[in-house]
Design an enzyme around this catalytic site. Structure first.
Site, mmCIF file in Angstrom:
data_model
loop_
_atom_site.group_PDB
_atom_site.id
_atom_site.type_symbol
_atom_site.label_atom_id
_atom_site.label_comp_id
_atom_site.label_asym_id
_atom_site.label_seq_id
_atom_site.Cartn_x
_atom_site.Cartn_y
_atom_site.Cartn_z
ATOM 1 N N GLU A 297 0.829 -1.223 0.000
ATOM 2 C CA GLU A 297 0.000 0.000 0.000
ATOM 3 C C GLU A 297 0.855 1.262 0.000
ATOM 4 O O GLU A 297 0.439 2.296 -0.500
ATOM 5 C CB GLU A 297 -0.923 0.020 1.221
ATOM 6 C CG GLU A 297 -2.189 -0.773 1.010
ATOM 7 C CD GLU A 297 -3.241 -0.546 2.105
ATOM 8 O OE1 GLU A 297 -3.002 0.245 3.029
ATOM 9 O OE2 GLU A 297 -4.293 -1.178 2.022
ATOM 10 N N HIS A 326 9.653 -26.404 0.300
ATOM 11 C CA HIS A 326 9.028 -27.576 -0.328
ATOM 12 C C HIS A 326 7.783 -27.179 -1.106
ATOM 13 O O HIS A 326 6.921 -28.018 -1.382
ATOM 14 C CB HIS A 326 8.707 -28.615 0.758
ATOM 15 C CG HIS A 326 9.937 -28.993 1.533
ATOM 16 N ND1 HIS A 326 10.776 -30.007 1.153
ATOM 17 C CD2 HIS A 326 10.508 -28.418 2.626
ATOM 18 C CE1 HIS A 326 11.798 -30.071 2.003
ATOM 19 N NE2 HIS A 326 11.657 -29.109 2.901
ATOM 20 N N LYS A 440 -13.391 1.034 -1.613
ATOM 21 C CA LYS A 440 -14.258 1.270 -0.448
ATOM 22 C C LYS A 440 -15.489 2.067 -0.880
ATOM 23 O O LYS A 440 -16.613 1.783 -0.466
ATOM 24 C CB LYS A 440 -13.510 2.088 0.606
ATOM 25 C CG LYS A 440 -12.544 1.320 1.483
ATOM 26 C CD LYS A 440 -12.031 2.248 2.599
ATOM 27 C CE LYS A 440 -11.185 1.536 3.632
ATOM 28 N NZ LYS A 440 -10.761 2.383 4.749
#
Ligand code: PA5
Length: 470
Positions: A297, A326, A440
Protein backbone atom coordinates in the site's frame (compact mmCIF):
# COMPACT_ATOMS: atom_id res chain seq x y z
CA UNK A 1 28.53 -6.55 4.06
CA UNK A 2 26.91 -7.09 7.45
CA UNK A 3 25.78 -4.07 9.46
CA UNK A 4 24.19 -4.00 12.91
CA UNK A 5 21.83 -1.63 14.62
CA UNK A 6 23.86 0.16 17.30
CA UNK A 7 21.11 -0.02 19.92
CA UNK A 8 19.47 -3.35 19.12
CA UNK A 9 20.72 -6.78 18.21
CA UNK A 10 19.46 -6.75 14.63
CA UNK A 11 21.79 -7.28 11.69
CA UNK A 12 21.43 -6.76 7.98
CA UNK A 13 23.61 -8.85 5.67
CA UNK A 14 23.57 -7.60 2.09
CA UNK A 15 26.51 -9.60 0.71
CA UNK A 16 24.29 -11.68 -1.59
CA UNK A 17 22.87 -8.54 -3.20
CA UNK A 18 26.32 -7.84 -4.64
CA UNK A 19 27.38 -8.34 -8.25
CA UNK A 20 30.35 -10.30 -6.94
CA UNK A 21 27.90 -12.93 -5.66
CA UNK A 22 25.06 -12.99 -8.22
CA UNK A 23 26.61 -11.36 -11.29
CA UNK A 24 26.30 -7.83 -12.62
CA UNK A 25 22.95 -8.42 -14.29
CA UNK A 26 21.37 -9.23 -10.91
CA UNK A 27 23.56 -7.73 -8.23
CA UNK A 28 24.91 -4.34 -7.29
CA UNK A 29 28.44 -3.19 -7.95
CA UNK A 30 30.30 -1.11 -5.34
CA UNK A 31 30.24 1.73 -7.87
CA UNK A 32 26.45 1.61 -8.21
CA UNK A 33 26.04 1.71 -4.43
CA UNK A 34 28.56 4.56 -4.07
CA UNK A 35 26.98 6.54 -6.87
CA UNK A 36 23.48 6.37 -5.34
CA UNK A 37 24.37 6.71 -1.65
CA UNK A 38 23.90 10.51 -1.65
CA UNK A 39 20.29 9.91 -2.74
CA UNK A 40 19.72 7.84 0.37
CA UNK A 41 20.92 10.71 2.52
CA UNK A 42 18.58 13.04 0.63
CA UNK A 43 15.73 10.59 1.27
CA UNK A 44 16.58 10.62 4.97
CA UNK A 45 16.55 14.40 5.02
CA UNK A 46 13.29 14.51 3.07
CA UNK A 47 11.54 12.17 5.48
CA UNK A 48 13.04 13.91 8.50
CA UNK A 49 11.48 17.16 7.31
CA UNK A 50 8.11 15.45 6.84
CA UNK A 51 8.31 13.94 10.33
CA UNK A 52 9.51 17.12 12.03
CA UNK A 53 6.74 19.12 10.37
CA UNK A 54 4.31 16.69 12.00
CA UNK A 55 2.97 15.44 8.67
CA UNK A 56 3.88 11.83 9.58
CA UNK A 57 3.59 10.58 13.11
CA UNK A 58 4.82 6.98 13.26
CA UNK A 59 8.39 7.88 14.36
CA UNK A 60 6.95 9.64 17.43
CA UNK A 61 4.74 6.76 18.61
CA UNK A 62 7.25 4.93 20.83
CA UNK A 63 7.79 8.09 22.87
CA UNK A 64 4.20 8.77 23.93
CA UNK A 65 4.48 8.08 27.62
CA UNK A 66 0.97 9.25 28.48
CA UNK A 67 -0.61 6.94 25.89
CA UNK A 68 1.32 4.02 27.38
CA UNK A 69 0.08 4.93 30.86
CA UNK A 70 -3.55 5.23 29.71
CA UNK A 71 -3.44 1.89 27.91
CA UNK A 72 -1.81 0.09 30.83
CA UNK A 73 -4.20 1.59 33.36
CA UNK A 74 -7.19 0.52 31.28
CA UNK A 75 -5.76 -2.98 30.72
CA UNK A 76 -5.26 -3.36 34.47
CA UNK A 77 -8.89 -2.40 35.08
CA UNK A 78 -10.44 -4.88 32.67
CA UNK A 79 -7.99 -7.80 32.52
CA UNK A 80 -9.11 -10.88 34.38
CA UNK A 81 -12.70 -10.52 33.23
CA UNK A 82 -12.41 -12.08 29.76
CA UNK A 83 -10.78 -15.08 28.14
CA UNK A 84 -11.19 -13.83 24.58
CA UNK A 85 -10.23 -10.50 23.09
CA UNK A 86 -12.32 -9.97 19.99
CA UNK A 87 -10.72 -7.46 17.62
CA UNK A 88 -12.99 -6.03 14.96
CA UNK A 89 -10.99 -4.17 12.30
CA UNK A 90 -9.34 -4.75 8.93
CA UNK A 91 -6.08 -3.97 7.12
CA UNK A 92 -3.87 -1.68 9.16
CA UNK A 93 -6.46 -1.83 11.92
CA UNK A 94 -5.97 -5.58 12.41
CA UNK A 95 -2.64 -6.82 11.04
CA UNK A 96 -0.40 -5.13 13.62
CA UNK A 97 -2.12 -6.73 16.61
CA UNK A 98 -1.97 -10.12 14.89
CA UNK A 99 1.75 -9.65 14.12
CA UNK A 100 2.44 -8.84 17.78
CA UNK A 101 0.37 -11.73 19.12
CA UNK A 102 1.88 -14.25 16.68
CA UNK A 103 5.37 -12.80 17.20
CA UNK A 104 5.34 -13.01 20.98
CA UNK A 105 2.94 -15.88 21.81
CA UNK A 106 3.27 -17.92 18.62
CA UNK A 107 0.74 -18.89 15.98
CA UNK A 108 -2.69 -19.67 17.49
CA UNK A 109 -2.75 -23.47 17.27
CA UNK A 110 0.31 -23.70 19.49
CA UNK A 111 -0.56 -21.05 22.06
CA UNK A 112 -1.21 -22.29 25.60
CA UNK A 113 -4.87 -22.92 26.45
CA UNK A 114 -6.71 -19.63 26.72
CA UNK A 115 -8.07 -18.42 30.03
CA UNK A 116 -8.84 -15.17 31.80
CA UNK A 117 -5.13 -14.98 32.66
CA UNK A 118 -4.09 -15.67 29.09
CA UNK A 119 -6.86 -14.42 26.78
CA UNK A 120 -6.74 -15.45 23.15
CA UNK A 121 -6.99 -12.92 20.36
CA UNK A 122 -9.75 -13.48 17.82
CA UNK A 123 -9.42 -11.13 14.86
CA UNK A 124 -12.65 -10.57 12.94
CA UNK A 125 -11.27 -8.81 9.90
CA UNK A 126 -12.95 -10.52 6.99
CA UNK A 127 -16.68 -10.39 6.34
CA UNK A 128 -16.88 -14.07 5.52
CA UNK A 129 -20.28 -14.88 7.09
CA UNK A 130 -19.41 -18.52 7.86
CA UNK A 131 -16.15 -17.51 9.56
CA UNK A 132 -17.86 -14.79 11.58
CA UNK A 133 -20.63 -17.12 12.75
CA UNK A 134 -18.14 -19.86 13.67
CA UNK A 135 -15.97 -17.38 15.58
CA UNK A 136 -18.96 -16.12 17.58
CA UNK A 137 -20.02 -19.70 18.29
CA UNK A 138 -16.59 -20.33 19.77
CA UNK A 139 -16.84 -17.33 22.13
CA UNK A 140 -18.79 -16.71 25.32
CA UNK A 141 -20.22 -13.16 25.34
CA UNK A 142 -19.78 -13.01 29.13
CA UNK A 143 -16.09 -13.76 28.76
CA UNK A 144 -15.38 -11.62 25.72
CA UNK A 145 -13.96 -8.12 25.54
CA UNK A 146 -14.30 -6.38 22.17
CA UNK A 147 -12.02 -3.77 20.67
CA UNK A 148 -13.35 -2.14 17.51
CA UNK A 149 -10.73 -0.32 15.46
CA UNK A 150 -11.21 1.97 12.45
CA UNK A 151 -9.24 5.09 11.72
CA UNK A 152 -11.92 6.35 9.34
CA UNK A 153 -14.66 5.20 11.70
CA UNK A 154 -16.68 3.95 8.76
CA UNK A 155 -15.04 1.01 6.96
CA UNK A 156 -17.93 -1.18 5.81
CA UNK A 157 -16.40 -4.53 6.87
CA UNK A 158 -15.62 -3.27 10.36
CA UNK A 159 -18.94 -1.51 10.87
CA UNK A 160 -20.97 -4.52 9.66
CA UNK A 161 -19.08 -7.02 11.81
CA UNK A 162 -19.19 -4.72 14.80
CA UNK A 163 -22.97 -4.38 14.51
CA UNK A 164 -23.22 -8.17 14.64
CA UNK A 165 -20.82 -8.49 17.60
CA UNK A 166 -22.47 -5.64 19.52
CA UNK A 167 -25.87 -7.27 19.07
CA UNK A 168 -24.50 -10.69 20.09
CA UNK A 169 -23.03 -9.16 23.25
CA UNK A 170 -26.16 -7.14 24.10
CA UNK A 171 -28.37 -10.22 23.95
CA UNK A 172 -26.49 -11.68 26.93
CA UNK A 173 -25.11 -8.60 28.66
CA UNK A 174 -27.80 -5.96 28.11
CA UNK A 175 -26.73 -2.58 29.44
CA UNK A 176 -23.37 -3.94 30.63
CA UNK A 177 -22.27 -4.28 26.99
CA UNK A 178 -20.87 -0.76 26.91
CA UNK A 179 -18.30 -1.59 29.60
CA UNK A 180 -17.07 -4.57 27.55
CA UNK A 181 -16.21 -2.59 24.43
CA UNK A 182 -13.38 -0.18 23.61
CA UNK A 183 -13.12 1.82 20.40
CA UNK A 184 -9.90 2.93 18.71
CA UNK A 185 -10.45 5.65 16.14
CA UNK A 186 -9.46 9.15 15.04
CA UNK A 187 -9.76 11.54 17.97
CA UNK A 188 -13.00 13.51 17.94
CA UNK A 189 -14.02 12.57 14.40
CA UNK A 190 -16.11 10.07 12.48
CA UNK A 191 -19.10 7.84 13.13
CA UNK A 192 -17.30 5.30 15.30
CA UNK A 193 -16.26 8.11 17.62
CA UNK A 194 -19.85 9.37 17.66
CA UNK A 195 -21.14 5.90 18.57
CA UNK A 196 -18.48 5.41 21.25
CA UNK A 197 -19.50 8.70 22.82
CA UNK A 198 -23.21 7.96 22.59
CA UNK A 199 -22.90 4.46 24.06
CA UNK A 200 -20.10 5.25 26.51
CA UNK A 201 -17.32 2.95 25.28
CA UNK A 202 -13.77 3.54 26.43
CA UNK A 203 -12.04 5.36 23.58
CA UNK A 204 -8.42 5.50 22.43
CA UNK A 205 -7.18 7.87 19.77
CA UNK A 206 -5.30 7.22 16.56
CA UNK A 207 -3.25 10.34 15.83
CA UNK A 208 -4.39 12.06 12.63
CA UNK A 209 -0.88 11.88 11.18
CA UNK A 210 -0.58 8.09 11.56
CA UNK A 211 -1.95 5.97 8.72
CA UNK A 212 -3.40 2.47 9.20
CA UNK A 213 -0.38 0.46 8.07
CA UNK A 214 1.97 2.61 10.17
CA UNK A 215 -0.18 2.41 13.29
CA UNK A 216 0.96 -0.77 15.05
CA UNK A 217 2.73 1.20 17.79
CA UNK A 218 -0.31 3.42 18.41
CA UNK A 219 -3.33 2.17 20.42
CA UNK A 220 -4.30 0.26 17.22
CA UNK A 221 -1.71 -2.41 18.03
CA UNK A 222 -0.84 -1.58 21.60
CA UNK A 223 -4.29 -1.64 23.19
CA UNK A 224 -5.03 -5.21 22.02
CA UNK A 225 -1.45 -6.18 22.88
CA UNK A 226 -1.82 -4.89 26.44
CA UNK A 227 -5.23 -6.53 26.82
CA UNK A 228 -3.79 -9.96 25.95
CA UNK A 229 -0.92 -9.36 28.36
CA UNK A 230 2.00 -8.52 26.06
CA UNK A 231 4.80 -6.32 27.33
CA UNK A 232 4.00 -3.11 25.45
CA UNK A 233 6.71 -1.10 27.20
CA UNK A 234 9.28 -3.56 25.85
CA UNK A 235 7.83 -3.27 22.34
CA UNK A 236 8.04 0.53 22.50
CA UNK A 237 11.55 0.40 23.97
CA UNK A 238 12.87 -1.59 21.00
CA UNK A 239 11.02 0.66 18.56
CA UNK A 240 12.45 3.78 20.26
CA UNK A 241 16.00 2.42 19.91
CA UNK A 242 15.51 1.80 16.20
CA UNK A 243 13.99 5.26 15.81
CA UNK A 244 17.23 6.80 17.14
CA UNK A 245 19.28 4.69 14.72
CA UNK A 246 17.02 5.53 11.81
CA UNK A 247 17.84 9.23 11.98
CA UNK A 248 21.62 8.61 11.65
CA UNK A 249 23.00 10.03 8.39
CA UNK A 250 25.31 7.04 8.07
CA UNK A 251 24.60 4.01 5.89
CA UNK A 252 26.74 1.82 8.14
CA UNK A 253 24.71 2.62 11.26
CA UNK A 254 21.27 3.24 9.82
CA UNK A 255 19.94 -0.21 8.88
CA UNK A 256 16.58 1.06 7.65
CA UNK A 257 18.21 3.54 5.28
CA UNK A 258 20.76 1.03 4.03
CA UNK A 259 18.10 -1.64 3.45
CA UNK A 260 15.87 0.91 1.69
CA UNK A 261 18.67 2.00 -0.64
CA UNK A 262 19.75 -1.53 -1.53
CA UNK A 263 16.20 -2.78 -2.07
CA UNK A 264 15.54 0.29 -4.21
CA UNK A 265 18.67 -0.25 -6.32
CA UNK A 266 18.18 -3.96 -6.84
CA UNK A 267 14.56 -3.30 -7.83
CA UNK A 268 15.23 -0.38 -10.13
CA UNK A 269 18.65 -1.25 -11.63
CA UNK A 270 18.29 -5.04 -11.69
CA UNK A 271 14.55 -5.19 -12.35
CA UNK A 272 13.47 -7.22 -9.33
CA UNK A 273 9.83 -6.22 -9.20
CA UNK A 274 8.89 -8.78 -6.53
CA UNK A 275 10.19 -8.99 -2.98
CA UNK A 276 9.82 -12.27 -1.12
CA UNK A 277 9.74 -11.65 2.63
CA UNK A 278 11.02 -14.99 3.88
CA UNK A 279 10.91 -15.48 7.66
CA UNK A 280 12.46 -18.66 9.03
CA UNK A 281 10.28 -18.54 12.11
CA UNK A 282 6.59 -19.37 12.54
CA UNK A 283 6.38 -16.54 15.05
CA UNK A 284 7.31 -14.03 12.35
CA UNK A 285 4.59 -15.23 10.00
CA UNK A 286 2.12 -12.61 11.27
CA UNK A 287 4.74 -9.92 10.75
CA UNK A 288 5.26 -11.09 7.17
CA UNK A 289 1.55 -10.53 6.48
CA UNK A 290 1.71 -7.16 8.21
CA UNK A 291 4.76 -6.29 6.06
CA UNK A 292 2.94 -7.26 2.84
CA UNK A 293 0.38 -4.55 3.48
CA UNK A 294 2.99 -1.99 4.52
CA UNK A 295 5.07 -2.51 1.37
CA UNK A 296 2.20 -2.89 -1.09
CA UNK A 297 0.00 0.00 0.00
CA UNK A 298 2.87 2.38 0.67
CA UNK A 299 4.91 1.83 -2.47
CA UNK A 300 2.29 0.89 -5.07
CA UNK A 301 1.40 4.28 -6.53
CA UNK A 302 0.05 5.73 -9.76
CA UNK A 303 1.61 9.17 -9.39
CA UNK A 304 4.81 10.80 -8.21
CA UNK A 305 4.71 13.61 -5.67
CA UNK A 306 4.88 15.97 -8.65
CA UNK A 307 1.74 14.42 -10.13
CA UNK A 308 3.43 12.51 -12.99
CA UNK A 309 1.89 9.17 -13.88
CA UNK A 310 4.47 6.52 -12.91
CA UNK A 311 2.69 3.34 -11.71
CA UNK A 312 5.45 2.07 -9.43
CA UNK A 313 5.39 -0.73 -6.91
CA UNK A 314 7.27 -3.82 -5.85
CA UNK A 315 4.99 -6.81 -5.21
CA UNK A 316 5.56 -8.27 -1.75
CA UNK A 317 5.18 -12.00 -1.28
CA UNK A 318 5.29 -13.80 2.05
CA UNK A 319 6.97 -17.21 2.23
CA UNK A 320 7.71 -19.29 5.32
CA UNK A 321 11.00 -21.10 5.77
CA UNK A 322 11.68 -23.97 5.88
CA UNK A 323 8.09 -24.97 4.93
CA UNK A 324 7.99 -23.11 1.61
CA UNK A 325 11.28 -24.64 0.49
CA UNK A 326 9.03 -27.58 -0.33
CA UNK A 327 6.46 -25.42 -2.10
CA UNK A 328 7.93 -22.23 -3.60
CA UNK A 329 11.70 -22.58 -3.89
CA UNK A 330 11.60 -24.52 -7.18
CA UNK A 331 10.01 -21.42 -8.74
CA UNK A 332 12.36 -19.09 -6.90
CA UNK A 333 15.54 -20.87 -8.08
CA UNK A 334 14.55 -21.75 -11.64
CA UNK A 335 11.66 -19.49 -12.61
CA UNK A 336 11.81 -15.88 -13.82
CA UNK A 337 14.65 -13.93 -12.22
CA UNK A 338 12.40 -11.06 -11.15
CA UNK A 339 12.62 -11.33 -7.36
CA UNK A 340 14.73 -10.20 -4.47
CA UNK A 341 14.61 -12.44 -1.38
CA UNK A 342 14.72 -10.95 2.10
CA UNK A 343 15.27 -13.59 4.73
CA UNK A 344 14.22 -12.88 8.31
CA UNK A 345 16.29 -15.01 10.68
CA UNK A 346 16.19 -15.55 14.44
CA UNK A 347 19.53 -16.30 16.07
CA UNK A 348 18.34 -17.69 19.38
CA UNK A 349 15.03 -19.52 19.52
CA UNK A 350 13.17 -19.90 22.81
CA UNK A 351 13.86 -23.63 22.59
CA UNK A 352 16.67 -25.33 20.68
CA UNK A 353 14.54 -28.38 19.79
CA UNK A 354 16.98 -31.14 20.67
CA UNK A 355 16.70 -34.12 18.33
CA UNK A 356 17.10 -37.41 20.24
CA UNK A 357 19.71 -39.96 19.26
CA UNK A 358 17.74 -43.05 18.31
CA UNK A 359 20.57 -45.29 17.08
CA UNK A 360 18.41 -46.91 14.39
CA UNK A 361 21.24 -47.82 12.03
CA UNK A 362 19.40 -45.95 9.34
CA UNK A 363 21.46 -43.42 7.45
CA UNK A 364 18.63 -40.86 6.94
CA UNK A 365 17.87 -40.84 10.68
CA UNK A 366 21.13 -41.31 12.57
CA UNK A 367 23.08 -38.21 11.46
CA UNK A 368 20.37 -35.91 12.83
CA UNK A 369 20.28 -37.50 16.31
CA UNK A 370 21.93 -35.29 18.92
CA UNK A 371 21.60 -32.13 16.82
CA UNK A 372 18.88 -29.46 17.18
CA UNK A 373 15.98 -28.07 15.15
CA UNK A 374 17.52 -24.61 15.68
CA UNK A 375 20.66 -25.77 13.88
CA UNK A 376 18.60 -27.44 11.16
CA UNK A 377 16.41 -24.40 10.41
CA UNK A 378 19.52 -22.23 10.31
CA UNK A 379 21.20 -24.66 7.91
CA UNK A 380 18.03 -24.72 5.78
CA UNK A 381 18.00 -20.93 5.49
CA UNK A 382 21.69 -20.64 4.69
CA UNK A 383 21.40 -23.46 2.16
CA UNK A 384 18.45 -21.78 0.44
CA UNK A 385 20.40 -18.51 0.33
CA UNK A 386 23.35 -20.37 -1.21
CA UNK A 387 21.15 -22.11 -3.79
CA UNK A 388 19.51 -18.80 -4.76
CA UNK A 389 22.90 -17.11 -4.96
CA UNK A 390 24.31 -19.83 -7.19
CA UNK A 391 21.30 -19.34 -9.47
CA UNK A 392 22.04 -15.58 -9.62
CA UNK A 393 19.06 -14.60 -7.44
CA UNK A 394 19.86 -11.61 -5.17
CA UNK A 395 19.04 -12.08 -1.50
CA UNK A 396 19.75 -10.49 1.86
CA UNK A 397 19.09 -11.29 5.52
CA UNK A 398 17.82 -9.48 8.59
CA UNK A 399 18.81 -11.37 11.75
CA UNK A 400 17.11 -10.75 15.08
CA UNK A 401 19.12 -11.96 18.06
CA UNK A 402 15.89 -13.32 19.58
CA UNK A 403 12.15 -12.84 19.51
CA UNK A 404 11.13 -10.80 22.50
CA UNK A 405 9.06 -7.60 22.82
CA UNK A 406 12.08 -5.33 22.29
CA UNK A 407 13.37 -7.09 19.19
CA UNK A 408 9.93 -7.39 17.64
CA UNK A 409 9.09 -3.72 18.32
CA UNK A 410 12.47 -2.74 16.88
CA UNK A 411 11.99 -4.85 13.77
CA UNK A 412 8.50 -3.52 12.99
CA UNK A 413 9.70 0.07 13.39
CA UNK A 414 12.73 -0.72 11.20
CA UNK A 415 10.40 -1.96 8.45
CA UNK A 416 8.31 1.22 8.72
CA UNK A 417 11.35 3.48 8.41
CA UNK A 418 12.66 1.41 5.51
CA UNK A 419 9.33 1.83 3.73
CA UNK A 420 9.21 5.58 4.38
CA UNK A 421 12.77 6.03 3.04
CA UNK A 422 11.98 3.95 -0.02
CA UNK A 423 8.96 6.15 -0.69
CA UNK A 424 11.28 9.16 -0.63
CA UNK A 425 13.75 7.45 -3.00
CA UNK A 426 10.88 6.80 -5.40
CA UNK A 427 9.58 10.36 -5.07
CA UNK A 428 6.09 9.20 -4.09
CA UNK A 429 3.73 9.79 -1.20
CA UNK A 430 4.05 6.51 0.71
CA UNK A 431 1.32 7.51 3.12
CA UNK A 432 -1.85 7.76 1.08
CA UNK A 433 -3.95 4.91 -0.37
CA UNK A 434 -6.19 6.26 -3.10
CA UNK A 435 -6.31 2.80 -4.70
CA UNK A 436 -7.90 1.34 -1.54
CA UNK A 437 -10.29 4.25 -1.19
CA UNK A 438 -11.94 3.75 -4.59
CA UNK A 439 -12.90 0.15 -3.83
CA UNK A 440 -14.26 1.27 -0.45
CA UNK A 441 -16.38 3.95 -2.14
CA UNK A 442 -17.79 1.51 -4.70
CA UNK A 443 -18.79 -0.77 -1.81
CA UNK A 444 -20.52 2.10 -0.01
CA UNK A 445 -22.39 2.89 -3.24
CA UNK A 446 -23.42 -0.73 -3.75
CA UNK A 447 -24.56 -1.13 -0.14
CA UNK A 448 -26.67 2.04 -0.35
CA UNK A 449 -24.67 4.45 1.84
CA UNK A 450 -25.92 8.03 1.60
CA UNK A 451 -23.58 10.39 -0.28
CA UNK A 452 -22.06 7.62 -2.42
CA UNK A 453 -24.74 7.48 -5.13
CA UNK A 454 -22.27 8.64 -7.80
CA UNK A 455 -20.06 5.62 -7.03
CA UNK A 456 -23.08 3.32 -7.34
CA UNK A 457 -23.77 4.90 -10.77
CA UNK A 458 -20.12 4.56 -11.76
CA UNK A 459 -20.23 0.90 -10.73
CA UNK A 460 -23.38 0.34 -12.75
CA UNK A 461 -21.68 1.85 -15.81
CA UNK A 462 -18.85 -0.62 -15.29
CA UNK A 463 -21.36 -3.50 -15.10
CA UNK A 464 -22.91 -2.23 -18.31
CA UNK A 465 -19.53 -2.26 -20.03
CA UNK A 466 -19.01 -5.85 -18.86
CA UNK A 467 -22.31 -6.88 -20.46
CA UNK A 468 -21.49 -5.29 -23.78
CA UNK A 469 -17.95 -6.75 -23.75
CA UNK A 470 -19.38 -10.31 -23.80
O1 PA5 B 1 -3.30 1.44 5.70
C1 PA5 B 1 -4.43 1.86 5.56
O2 PA5 B 1 -4.71 3.06 5.72
C2 PA5 B 1 -5.59 0.94 5.22
O3 PA5 B 1 -5.20 -0.33 4.86
C3 PA5 B 1 -6.54 0.86 6.41
O4 PA5 B 1 -5.83 0.38 7.53
C4 PA5 B 1 -7.75 -0.05 6.16
O5 PA5 B 1 -8.37 0.30 4.97
C5 PA5 B 1 -8.75 0.06 7.31
O6 PA5 B 1 -9.15 1.39 7.48
P1 PA5 B 1 -9.89 1.88 8.79
O7 PA5 B 1 -8.92 1.82 9.91
O8 PA5 B 1 -10.33 3.28 8.49
O9 PA5 B 1 -11.04 0.94 9.00
Amino acid sequence: MEVSSSHMNIQFDDTNLRAAMVGEANGLTPEEIRQHSPRALEALKGFQEISEAGAQGFPHLPFQAQVAKDILRFAKEVRGSFDTLCLVGIGGSALGAWALDCGLRGPHPVQPAFSVRNPRLVVLDNVDPAFTAAALDSMNPKKTFTVVIAKSGSTAETVATFLIVRDWMSEKLGRKTRSRIAAVTTAGAGDLHALAEAEGYAEFAIPKNVGGRFSVLSPVGMLPAALIGLDIRGIWKGAAAVTHDSWQPDLKKNLALRAALLHYLVWKLKHKSIQVAFPYSNQLWGSAFWFRQLWAESLGKAKSRQGDEIHVGQTPVAALGATDQHSQVQLYVEGPNDKVFTFWAVERFADSGKIPKAGLNLEAFDYLGGQTLAKLIDAERRSTAAALTEAGRPNCTFTLRKLDPEHLGAFLQLMEFQTAFLGELLGINAFDQEGVELGKKFTYGLMGRKGFESYRDRFQAYEQRRKSAD
